[in-house]
Scaffold this active site. Structure first.
Site, PDB file in Angstrom:
ATOM      1  N   HIS A 108       0.814  -1.224   0.000  1.00 55.96           N
ATOM      2  CA  HIS A 108       0.000   0.000   0.000  1.00 55.96           C
ATOM      3  C   HIS A 108       0.844   1.268   0.000  1.00 55.96           C
ATOM      4  CE1 HIS A 108      -3.842   1.757  -0.105  1.00 55.96           C
ATOM      5  NE2 HIS A 108      -4.458   0.999   0.788  1.00 55.96           N
ATOM      6  N   ASP A 120      -2.114   1.867  -4.959  1.00 56.30           N
ATOM      7  CA  ASP A 120      -3.401   2.269  -4.393  1.00 56.30           C
ATOM      8  C   ASP A 120      -4.443   1.179  -4.621  1.00 56.30           C
ATOM      9  OD1 ASP A 120      -2.354   4.731  -3.638  1.00 56.30           O
ATOM     10  OD2 ASP A 120      -2.874   5.655  -5.565  1.00 56.30           O
TER      11      ASP A 120
END
Length: 450
Positions: free
Chosen positions: A422, A426
């Site tokens: 992450h 995204d």
């Protein structure tokens, strides 16, 4: 005679140390020139160490699982004739130790002394052992003393009072391997189903055991590939904030196309689902370059790759390995199938080269028929994503009937999981990629289109 100190040579660019995973000699053994003395594992591969001289082994550098620095003494050999001495005096080496072995410990169960009964028991307890009985249930209190007996046809334990029970209760007790003379009736002296339930819940029935041989504890030293896997997985979960996304795909048409291709493959390798999926991934990755990347978090640099070097998680007898399909984007289905089979075999038999086990830019991991409904795979650091196809299952689905309505039809469905870093990827990008894969494999003719 002289002594020769064989120091661990430089066995790869950037390698500072290696782990001893196997000794092929011990102190006192005679070794010939070019004979294998040890197997050393680096971060990338296992390397065989061969003796540069002939002679007798007088010292070895530790035991299996120890780590040796490049340039440190590995083996000291007493050579024939005048002998050859290493340029540097031998450094102290550890006393020889045997290879790590599985240590088995057996724990003997102890039977507590039975408490003296408050009142005389109207029966003599017994145990009937059966190999098909269910597993034992922990007792709330120590079991009473037992004397092994057998029941006669009237339901009596030999030397005991008559046992009162219905035929159904007797049959259930027989099926469970329970001696009715060991069960205390709750009322009227008659054993009922509730009394059997009570016995199962609270009695420590010594003869009531699960089938299967007893096993002792095992103490296994974590070394070699298993240690590397443990270290890499721990580093991945410790350093990478993972997130996972799962989508269901209808692969009915894809499976039909695969079967047709296999029916006319001739001498080409048999196609599994994996080459088809890798082809789909490679077609779409130019649109999602953030997934085909590696993140150097220490330098703060993300490298997005033009070529797809597809890591392929493969289970081997030694543990999980990730051989790499180089330039997967330039291979057709049959070439991918051949390369997948070759690399998987090399990983299983330990012949995979160092360059075949490093440099992946994206990894796919599949358990095939064992794939489960969904997985949340761990990223192969320093990559930023890993894709996990799951098991294909058949379910009824609503599908268009071609006349504006719907009909129920049996379809083949498969979930595709993806885990991403992450910090780099995204959620929108990961979901968009999987949705694009879904669209492509649900219309598989597009995989063969230019």
């Amino acid at each position: 005679m002289g002594k020769f100190t064989f120091r661990l040579p430089d066995i790869g660019e950037g390698i500072a140390e290696a782990e001893i995973v196997a000794w092929h000699v011990q102190v006192g053994d005679r070794v010939e020139e070019d004979a294998r003395v040890a197997d050393m594992m680096t971060d990338k591969a296992t390397v065989e160490m061969e003796s540069p001289v002939s002679g007798v082994v007088v010292e070895v550098a530790g035991e299996v699982g120890d780590v040796v620095a490049i340039g440190s003494p590995l083996v000291v050999i007493e050579t024939d004739g005048e002998g050859e001495a290493s340029e540097a005096a031998p450094a102290p080496v550890a006393a020889p130790a045997p290879k790590a072995e599985v240590v088995e410990q057996r724990i003997e169960a102890e039977t507590p002394e039975p408490p003296a009964p408050a009142t005389p028991e109207p029966f003599v307890s017994s145990v009937v052992e059966t190999p098909t009985a269910p597993p034992p249930i922990p007792a709330a209190s120590p079991s009473p003393a037992r004397v092994s007996t057998s029941l006669d046809t009237n339901g009596k334990g030999k030397g005991s009072a008559k046992v009162l029970a219905s035929p159904a209760v007797r049959q259930r007790a027989h099926d469970l391997g329970i001696d009715l003379s060991e069960v205390r009736p709750s009322e009227e002296g008659r054993i009922r189903h509730a009394d059997l339930d009570q016995f199962l819940a609270y009695s420590a029935a010594g003869g009531y055991r699960a089938a299967g041989a007893e096993r002792g504890d095992e103490v296994i030293k974590v070394i070699g590939l298993r240690r590397r896997i443990a270290e890499n997985m721990a580093a991945s979960k410790r350093n990478i904030p993972h997130f996972s996304y799962v989508e269901e795909c209808d692969v009915t048409a894809l499976e039909a196309m695969r079967e047709q291709l296999n029916a006319h493959r001739g001498d080409k390798p048999k196609l599994t689902m994996l080459p088809l999926l890798i082809t789909a991934f490679c077609r779409l990755l130019p649109q999602f370059p953030m997934l085909n990347a590696r993140y150097d978090d220490e330098a703060g640099v993300v490298t997005r790759y033009g070529a797809v070097h597809m890591g392929m998680a493969a289970q081997t007898p030694a543990g999980l390995m990730v051989p790499v399909i180089r330039n997967a984007q330039s291979l057709n289905l049959w070439q991918l199938a051949r390369e997948i089979a070759r690399l998987a075999e090399a990983a299983r038999n330990g012949t995979a080269k160092s360059e075949e086990l490093s440099g992946s830019t994206l990894t796919v991991t599949s358990l095939g028929p064992l794939g489960g409904v969904a997985t949340t795979p761990v990223i192969n650091r320093p990559e930023v994503a890993i894709i996990g196809p799951n098991r294909i299952i058949e379910r009824p689905m609503f599908v268009p009937d071609g006349m504006g309505g719907e009909r129920i039809e049996k379809r083949k469905l498969m979930n595709i999981s993806i885990s991403c870093d992450h910090r780099v990827v995204d959620g929108w990008d990961a979901a968009s990629f999987v949705q694009a894969v879904k669209k492509l494999i649900e219309a598989p003719v597009l995989l063969l289109a230019d």
